[in-house]
Design a protein around this motif. Structure first.
Motif, short mmCIF file in Angstrom:
data_model
loop_
_atom_site.label_atom_id
_atom_site.label_comp_id
_atom_site.label_asym_id
_atom_site.label_seq_id
_atom_site.Cartn_x
_atom_site.Cartn_y
_atom_site.Cartn_z
N LEU A 485 0.12 -10.09 2.95
CA LEU A 485 1.37 -10.21 2.19
C LEU A 485 2.53 -10.24 3.16
O LEU A 485 2.65 -9.38 4.05
CB LEU A 485 1.52 -9.00 1.25
N LYS A 486 3.42 -11.23 2.98
CA LYS A 486 4.61 -11.34 3.82
C LYS A 486 5.88 -10.96 3.07
O LYS A 486 6.91 -10.71 3.70
CB LYS A 486 4.75 -12.77 4.34
N GLU A 487 5.81 -10.96 1.76
CA GLU A 487 6.97 -10.56 0.97
C GLU A 487 6.62 -9.24 0.25
O GLU A 487 5.86 -9.23 -0.71
CB GLU A 487 7.33 -11.64 -0.06
N ILE A 488 7.18 -8.17 0.71
CA ILE A 488 6.83 -6.83 0.25
C ILE A 488 7.99 -6.27 -0.58
O ILE A 488 9.15 -6.33 -0.14
CB ILE A 488 6.54 -5.87 1.43
N LYS A 505 7.66 -5.66 6.90
CA LYS A 505 7.80 -7.07 6.55
C LYS A 505 6.50 -7.70 6.10
O LYS A 505 6.50 -8.69 5.38
CB LYS A 505 8.35 -7.84 7.76
N ASN A 506 5.37 -7.15 6.53
CA ASN A 506 4.09 -7.71 6.10
C ASN A 506 3.02 -6.64 6.10
O ASN A 506 3.11 -5.65 6.83
CB ASN A 506 3.67 -8.90 6.98
N ILE A 507 2.01 -6.86 5.22
CA ILE A 507 0.88 -5.95 5.09
C ILE A 507 -0.39 -6.77 5.15
O ILE A 507 -0.51 -7.82 4.49
CB ILE A 507 0.94 -5.17 3.76
N LEU A 508 -1.38 -6.25 5.94
CA LEU A 508 -2.66 -6.92 6.09
C LEU A 508 -3.76 -5.98 5.62
O LEU A 508 -3.84 -4.85 6.09
CB LEU A 508 -2.88 -7.31 7.56
N MET A 517 -22.12 -6.51 1.63
CA MET A 517 -21.79 -5.24 0.97
C MET A 517 -20.53 -4.68 1.64
O MET A 517 -20.43 -4.61 2.86
CB MET A 517 -22.93 -4.25 1.09
N VAL A 518 -19.54 -4.30 0.83
CA VAL A 518 -18.27 -3.78 1.32
C VAL A 518 -18.43 -2.29 1.62
O VAL A 518 -18.84 -1.51 0.74
CB VAL A 518 -17.14 -4.00 0.31
N MET A 519 -18.11 -1.87 2.86
CA MET A 519 -18.21 -0.47 3.27
C MET A 519 -16.86 0.24 3.19
O MET A 519 -16.80 1.46 3.07
CB MET A 519 -18.72 -0.38 4.72
N GLY A 520 -15.78 -0.53 3.27
CA GLY A 520 -14.46 0.09 3.25
C GLY A 520 -13.39 -0.95 3.46
O GLY A 520 -13.63 -2.15 3.33
N VAL A 521 -12.19 -0.48 3.80
CA VAL A 521 -11.04 -1.37 3.93
C VAL A 521 -10.18 -0.88 5.08
O VAL A 521 -10.02 0.34 5.29
CB VAL A 521 -10.22 -1.38 2.62
N ILE A 522 -9.59 -1.85 5.83
CA ILE A 522 -8.57 -1.54 6.83
C ILE A 522 -7.25 -2.07 6.31
O ILE A 522 -7.14 -3.22 5.91
CB ILE A 522 -8.90 -2.19 8.19
N GLU A 523 -6.21 -1.19 6.32
CA GLU A 523 -4.88 -1.57 5.84
C GLU A 523 -3.88 -1.31 6.96
O GLU A 523 -3.86 -0.21 7.54
CB GLU A 523 -4.49 -0.75 4.61
N MET A 524 -3.03 -2.30 7.29
CA MET A 524 -2.03 -2.15 8.33
C MET A 524 -0.71 -2.73 7.84
O MET A 524 -0.69 -3.69 7.06
CB MET A 524 -2.47 -2.84 9.62
N ALA A 525 0.38 -2.09 8.34
CA ALA A 525 1.73 -2.54 7.99
C ALA A 525 2.55 -2.63 9.26
O ALA A 525 2.35 -1.84 10.20
CB ALA A 525 2.38 -1.58 6.99
N SER A 526 3.49 -3.61 9.29
CA SER A 526 4.29 -3.81 10.49
C SER A 526 5.62 -4.43 10.13
O SER A 526 5.77 -5.09 9.08
CB SER A 526 3.53 -4.71 11.47
N PHE A 527 6.61 -4.18 11.00
CA PHE A 527 7.89 -4.84 10.85
C PHE A 527 7.85 -6.28 11.38
O PHE A 527 8.68 -7.10 10.99
CB PHE A 527 8.98 -4.07 11.62
N ASP A 528 6.88 -6.56 12.26
CA ASP A 528 6.76 -7.89 12.86
C ASP A 528 5.64 -8.68 12.18
O ASP A 528 4.61 -8.12 11.80
CB ASP A 528 6.46 -7.78 14.37
N LEU A 529 5.84 -10.01 12.06
CA LEU A 529 4.83 -10.86 11.45
C LEU A 529 3.70 -11.09 12.44
O LEU A 529 3.90 -11.18 13.65
CB LEU A 529 5.45 -12.21 11.04
N TRP A 530 2.47 -11.19 11.88
CA TRP A 530 1.30 -11.46 12.71
C TRP A 530 1.02 -12.96 12.74
O TRP A 530 1.21 -13.66 11.74
CB TRP A 530 0.07 -10.72 12.18
N GLU A 531 0.51 -13.37 13.86
CA GLU A 531 0.13 -14.77 13.97
C GLU A 531 -1.32 -14.94 13.49
O GLU A 531 -2.06 -13.98 13.30
CB GLU A 531 0.27 -15.24 15.43
N THR A 532 -1.71 -16.21 13.31
CA THR A 532 -3.02 -16.50 12.73
C THR A 532 -4.14 -15.98 13.62
O THR A 532 -5.14 -15.43 13.14
CB THR A 532 -3.18 -18.02 12.51
#
Length: 622
Positions: A485-488, A505-508, A517-532
């Motif tokens: 997400l880039k628009e929070i 500014k963005n959440i990944l 099978m899903v074991m869990g989730v990683i969530e990160m937030a930052s003021f800077d945008l991430w590149e591809t």
């Protein structure tokens, strides 16, 4: 303060160093004199206490001698003077003077209380002794005092010439003698009963009426003597004798405790003096050595640094920048040398940085107009474009290698492993905060539990639970896909730092999947945008993280069961060992008590022998 000291001239620093050593010497001398005076004071006080003990022995001996012999002497009966009484008074005055002198010294509150108690006890002892002397003066002996009056009354009856009952009179005399011999009030009662019966006989016979007055005098004088004897004390623990005995029994332990306390304080003062003097002496030596070493190193090191720099310049090599810690003469010399080297280094340092450093290197503004500077800046732009492409490749390779190292290590605690993973991710991605959720099952229900968080370089100890399908994290698990997400919204999540709170500014959100099978989730937030390429990097390692976490969960559960079994066995072994040790310690304690009792018995016998010998010496001296 540090800046002030650094700014001092070398001469001022040397004067301060030698002045501090001189001050330590003065303190050493002052403390030595003070401690010696205190030790001498305690020693003199203890000597006075020993003298006071001798006076106390003299007082007690005088009392005993007066009670047993002197009050019966003709000297006392006629002139009311006695050698033992005078000896008591002569010993009392210096004894009280010694206690008063001790009280005037600089003692603790406890010691002053003891000295006041000693004075009060000694004054009471003197007062009781004077009362005893007055009572024995009244009592008298043989033909003096109340006993003399009693004898006169008896002789008046016996020589009256009346024909009275001689047996009754002898019985009365026997009761009188028994009382004086045994000091038992039973004989006073028998005497008074007999005298009443004897007087009744006299009243019944008119021819014996003239004997009634002498008999009354005899009865009165006998009872007067008995009353005086009761005040003096029929036994040692009664009357004024008992009071005097109690005074001596009270003052002895007071003196002994005071003497022991003085000795202990003197020994403590001596030990403290030795320790403090030793510490001050060692500090003085260390301070002197340190100052000598520091100032010699300061001067020689600075000169060597400047010399080496000049030699390197002469050989065509640029020296390192000299470290400037002070603002005095040496510091000013180093500053001038650094400025000289900086001008020589400016032309070559920029070219060297282009090939060794990343990013745009700013040329020194003082030399920005040089032709060589313009050429080097153009070359730097072309190198930067090539380095940017290579940097992305290197970054991905380094990131994968670092995570492989973490995942290959055996970590028994899943939370510790999760902390390392999320902290490495946040640091690698240059994020501001991150969290790792594991999928758990409880009573058939699935939910996500946050087991690791990381924000601004510090671990956040948060516990949180999210149901599957709830929010963005739960949606990522449900769909099994990455959300970026880039628009929070402003109130969606807040990043807190020392500067306040702000919306990222963005959440990944990346799911941890292994074998679909899903074991869990990683969530990160930052003021800077991430590149591809950064997002792809996280997705590449997510599967490895999920596989490792799955294996670790299984291994940790097995280890936990084994540890619980081992702990139960260790507790049983420890309890058996403690019981055995307690039994051995009890037996050793009993044997030690028997040995100590034998030693104490031997010491008591020795102390009794020494006490008897001291008493014999005191008696011989007196």
């Amino acid at each position: 303060m540090k800046d002030f000291l650094s700014s001092l001239k070398i001469r001022a620093k040397l004067l301060a160093a030698f002045g501090s050593i001189l001050l330590l010497s003065v303190l050493l001398i002052f403390f030595s004199i003070s401690s010696i005076n205190t030790i001498l004071l305690h020693k003199a006080t203890n000597e006075e206490v020993d003298q006071l003990k001798l006076y106390l022995e003299t007082l007690e001996l005088s009392v005993k001698e007066f009670l047993h012999e002197d009050y019966k002497s003709d000297e006392f009966l006629k002139s009311k003077t006695s050698r033992s009484a005078e000896s008591f008074r002569e010993s009392y005055r210096p004894a009280r003077s010694i206690i008063s002198d001790i009280e005037g010294l600089k003692l603790s509150a406890t010691d002053k209380a003891i000295t006041r108690s000693l004075i009060a006890t000694l004054d009471s002892l003197s007062s009781d002794f004077e009362k005893l002397v007055k009572l024995l003066e009244r009592r008298g002996f043989r033909d003096y005092g109340s006993e003399g009056a009693l004898r006169q009354a008896i002789h008046q009856v016996e020589n009256s010439g009346f024909n009275f009952d001689k047996v009754a009179m002898l019985t009365l005399r026997r009761h009188e003698k028994d009382f004086f011999l045994r000091k038992d009030l039973r004989y006073q009662d028998e005497f008074n009963t007999g005298i009443s019966a004897f007087r009744g006989q006299l009243e019944a016979d008119p021819t014996l009426a003239g004997l009634i007055t002498p008999i009354d005098n005899y009865s009165r004088e006998f009872n007067n003597v008995v009353e005086i004897e009761k005040q003096i004390g029929l036994k040692e623990q009664e009357g004024i004798r008992g009071k005097i005995r109690n005074r001596f029994a009270k003052i002895r332990p007071q003196l002994e405790n005071f003497s022991v306390a003085l000795i202990e304080r003197n020994e403590s003062e001596i030990l403290r003096t030795k320790i403090v003097l030793g510490v001050l002496f060692v500090v003085q030596i260390i301070a002197g050595l340190l100052m000598a070493i520091v100032y010699s190193n300061l001067l020689t090191r600075a000169i060597k640094e400047i010399r080496d720099g000049m030699q390197q310049l002469a050989a065509g090599v640029f020296p390192d920048k000299l470290l400037v810690k002070t603002s005095e003469e040496i510091g000013q010399t180093k500053i001038a040398f650094n400025q000289f080297v900086e001008r020589l280094r400016a032309a070559t340092s920029f070219a060297s940085k282009i090939g060794t450093e990343t990013g745009i290197v700013q040329y020194d503004e003082k030399f920005a107009d040089d032709v060589l500077a313009d050429s080097l800046i153009q070359a730097q732009v072309k190198l930067a474009e090539a380095e940017s492409r290579q940097r992305k490749i290197n970054w991905a390779n380094q990131g994968i290698a670092s995570f492989n190292d973490i995942l290959k290590k055996e970590v028994d605690d899943i939370e510790v492993l999760s902390d390392k993973i999320i902290s490495q991710l946040v640091n690698t991605m240059h994020a501001n905060q991150g969290a790792l959720y594991l999928l758990k099952r409880d009573s058939g229900e699935e939910y996500l539990e946050r087991i690791a968080t990381y924000a601004y370089g510090k671990k956040k100890f948060d516990q949180h639970r999210i149901e599957v399908g709830e929010g963005l994290v739960g949606q990522s698990v449900f769909e099994g896909s990455t959300l970026y997400l880039k628009e929070i919204p402003k109130d969606f999540v807040r990043i807190t730092s020392g500067l306040g709170e702000a919306t990222p500014k963005n959440i990944l959100i990346v799911p941890l999947k292994t074998r679909l099978m899903v074991m869990g989730v990683i969530e990160m937030a930052s003021f800077d945008l991430w590149e591809t390429y950064e997002i792809e990097f996280i997705e590449r390692i997510a599967e490895n993280i999920a596989s490792i976490l799955s294996n670790q969960q299984t291994a940790l559960e097995t280890k936990r069961l084994l540890e619980e079994s081992q702990q139960r066995a260790d507790v049983l072994i420890q309890q058996v060992e403690e019981m055995r040790q307690n039994s051995e310690e009890l037996q050793a304690t009993q044997e030690e008590m028997k040995r100590q009792r034998k030693v104490l018995e031997v010491e008591i016998i020795a102390l009794k022998a020494e006490l008897n010998e001291a008493r014999q010496k005191n008696l011989s001296f007196l």
